[in-house]
Design a protein around this motif. Structure first.
Motif, short mmCIF file in Angstrom:
data_model
loop_
_atom_site.label_atom_id
_atom_site.label_comp_id
_atom_site.label_asym_id
_atom_site.label_seq_id
_atom_site.Cartn_x
_atom_site.Cartn_y
_atom_site.Cartn_z
N LYS A 188 -6.78 17.81 43.76
CA LYS A 188 -6.05 18.94 43.21
C LYS A 188 -6.45 20.22 43.92
O LYS A 188 -7.46 20.29 44.63
N ARG A 333 1.33 15.53 46.53
CA ARG A 333 0.58 14.94 45.42
C ARG A 333 1.23 15.10 44.06
O ARG A 333 0.67 14.67 43.06
N ASP A 336 1.66 18.16 39.31
CA ASP A 336 0.45 18.20 38.49
C ASP A 336 -0.81 18.39 39.31
O ASP A 336 -1.90 18.58 38.73
N SER A 337 -0.71 18.33 40.62
CA SER A 337 -1.90 18.49 41.47
C SER A 337 -2.25 19.96 41.71
O SER A 337 -3.24 20.25 42.36
N VAL A 338 -1.42 20.87 41.18
CA VAL A 338 -1.67 22.31 41.35
C VAL A 338 -2.06 22.89 40.00
O VAL A 338 -1.31 22.81 39.03
N GLU A 339 -3.25 23.48 39.94
CA GLU A 339 -3.74 24.13 38.73
C GLU A 339 -3.72 25.65 38.92
O GLU A 339 -3.99 26.15 40.02
#
Length: 406
Positions: A188, A333, A336-339
Motif C-alpha cells: 500500500k 494494486r 484499496d491500496s491507496v490510504e
C-alpha cells in the motif's frame, strides 16, 4: 533480464511494466548491498558507482553530478518538446549505528546505517529505470523519463539544491518520489494532496556569562538557569506569535554546560530543530525564533549567539500529480491500496524541486502486514519489507505510462 509485458487488472486496462521475479531478486540484493555499505551525504562514491555500473550494463548513459556523487539518467531521448517526467531517489545514509543484531545484511560500517530507507528508494528508482528501458527498446515507452539519484538528503539544506544547480530539472515538467513509511503495510501507499511534510530548520545557540560560584549566583549570570529558561520559554513564546494551526514548534536535541556542581559556568550550548506545517509561517520563523531567544537570554543577563540554519520548506503535493500517483497505484494494486495520510512533521528536501515544478511524494508502505512492531525511521533497528521494492517500481512504471497517455 526478463520482463513481463502486461498484467490483467479487473476493471482496468492492462499496463506493461510489471517487475519480473528475476529482477525483483536482483534489486533485493542491490538494496542489501547498499544497506551493508551506507555512506553519508556528499560521500556516496561507492553507491554512485554501483548505480552507474548497473545502468550502463542496461545500455543507458548515466551522468554523475558535478559534485562527484549522485547521478542523472534519461530513459529515451528527449526531443525538446513536451517536458519529461522525473523519478527521484535519495542515496545517503545516516550517522547512527545499525542495531539489527540478527540480520545478514546489517551495516558493515561503524556508526553508519540506512535507517531512513534511502537504500529502498534507490532500488525502486533503479528498478523502474531498468523496466522502462526494456519498454523503450520494445517501443512501448511513449516519451522519455528521467531518473535522478540525489546525494545528501540528510544534510541541511539538502542535496536537492545542489542537484538543481547541476541542471537536473532541465527538460523536466513534473517529478515523483516515494518515502518509506513503517506505519503503512507493504503493498500500500499513503497519499495526500497539499503539504505532506513540514518545514525543518536547525538551531544552534551559544550562551555566555562571566561565571562564578554557586554560593553567589546574585553576583554573576546564572547561566544554567538562563539556558533552562531558553529551553522552556522559547517554545512557548514562539507558539504564541503565529497562528497555532501553522504548527511552528521548537524542539531541543542537545544541551551542554558546566563541569562541576559548585561552579556556575561561563558557557552553554543548545541545539535543536524548528519545524513548521505552514510555508508562510516558515518564512517568518527565523525572525520570530531569534527574537524570542534574545528576549529570554537578555532577561537573565546572558549574551546569546544564534546560528539559525535554514533547512527545507514543506513538501506540497500538487493535486494533479497526486491524482496521477493514485491512478497508477489503483491500476497496479486496486483502489484499496491507496490510504489517505496525515501531514508529517518530518522534513524532506524533495520540497526544493517543487519550488520549480509540480510534483508529489507518496509514502511507500514497508511494514510487513500483520507485524505489530513499528520500526520507526532514524532508528538503528529500522528495516523494510522488501516486497515494497516491487510495489514502488510498478507504481512508477504505471505513472510514467499513464502520464504519457495524458
Amino acid at each position: 533480464m526478463s520482463l513481463e509485458s502486461e498484467v490483467d487488472l479487473p476493471g482496468e486496462a492492462a499496463l506493461p511494466g510489471v517487475l519480473s521475479e528475476e529482477l525483483h531478486a536482483e534489486l533485493v540484493l542491490f538494496r542489501r548491498d547498499l544497506h551493508m555499505h551506507p555512506e553519508l551525504g556528499n560521500q556516496e562514491f561507492r553507491t554512485t558507482a554501483a548505480i552507474k555500473e548497473r545502468l550502463e550494463r542496461a545500455g543507458l548513459k548515466p551522468r554523475v553530478l558535478a559534485m562527484g556523487t549522485g547521478l542523472v539518467c534519461d530513459i529515451g531521448e528527449w526531443d525538446g518538446g513536451r517536458p519529461m517526467l522525473a523519478l527521484r531517489a535519495d542515496i545517503d545514509g545516516l550517522p547512527i549505528p545499525d542495531m539489527k543484531t540478527e540480520c545478514s545484511y546489517r551495516s558493515t560500517v561503524p556508526d553508519r546505517a540506512h535507517a531512513c530507507g534511502h537504500d529502498v528508494h534507490t532500488a525502486v528508482v533503479l528498478g523502474a529505470g531498468l523496466v522502462l528501458a526494456e519498454l523503450d527498446k520494445k517501443g512501448l515507452l511513449p516519451r522519455p523519463v528521467r531518473l535522478i539519484f540525489q546525494p545528501a538528503e540528510e544534510v541541511l539544506p539538502g542535496g536537492a539544491a545542489d542537484a538543481i544547480d547541476c541542471g537536473v530539472l532541465e527538460g523536466v515538467g513534473k517529478m515523483l518520489a516515494v518515502h518509506c513509511d513503517p506505519r503503512v503495510d507493504a503493498g500500500k501507499i499513503g497519499l495526500r494532496t497539499g503539504a505532506i511534510t513540514s518545514a525543518c530548520d536547525r538551531l544552534e545557540i551559544a550562551l555566555d556569562g562571566p561565571g562564578g560560584h554557586t554560593a553567589r549566583p546574585h553576583l554573576t549570570t546564572d547561566l544554567v538557569t538562563a539556558a533552562a529558561r531558553v529551553i522552556t520559554d522559547v517554545p512557548a513564546i514562539v507558539g504564541r506569535r503565529v497562528d497555532t494551526r501553522a504548527g511552528l514548534a521548537v524542539t531541543w536535541g542537545r544541551i551542554e554546560s558546566g563541569h562541576a556542581p559548585n561552579v556556575i559556568p561561563q558557557h552553554a550550548e543548545l541545539s535543536g530543530t524548528v519545524r513548521c506545517l505552514d510555508i508562510d509561517a516558515w518564512r517568518q520563523a527565523p525572525d520570530i525564533v531569534v527574537a524570542a531567544i534574545d528576549e529570554v537570554a537578555n532577561l537573565h543577563g546572558a549574551k546569546s549567539e544564534i546560528n539559525y540554519v535554514r533547512g527545507v520548506p514543506p513538501v506540497v503535493n500538487d493535486a494533479d500529480v497526486t491524482e496521477l500517483i493514485r491512478e497508477a497505484m489503483a491500476a497496479r494494486r486496486g483502489a484499496d491500496s491507496v490510504e489517505n495520510t496525515e501531514q508529517s512533521l518530518g522534513g524532506e528536501d524533495f520540497s526544493w524541486y517543487l519550488q520549480h515544478l509540480p510534483g508529489a511524494m507518496a509514502r511507500l508502505g514497508v511494514r510487513t502486514p500483520g507485524e505489530r512492531t513499528v520500526r520507526d525511521l532514524h532508528q538503528g533497528d529500522f528495516d523494510a519489507d522488501e516486497s515494497a521494492i516491487t510495489v514502488g517500481v510498478e507504481l512508477f512504471t504505471a505513472a510514467a505510462l499513464l502520464d504519457a497517455a495524458q
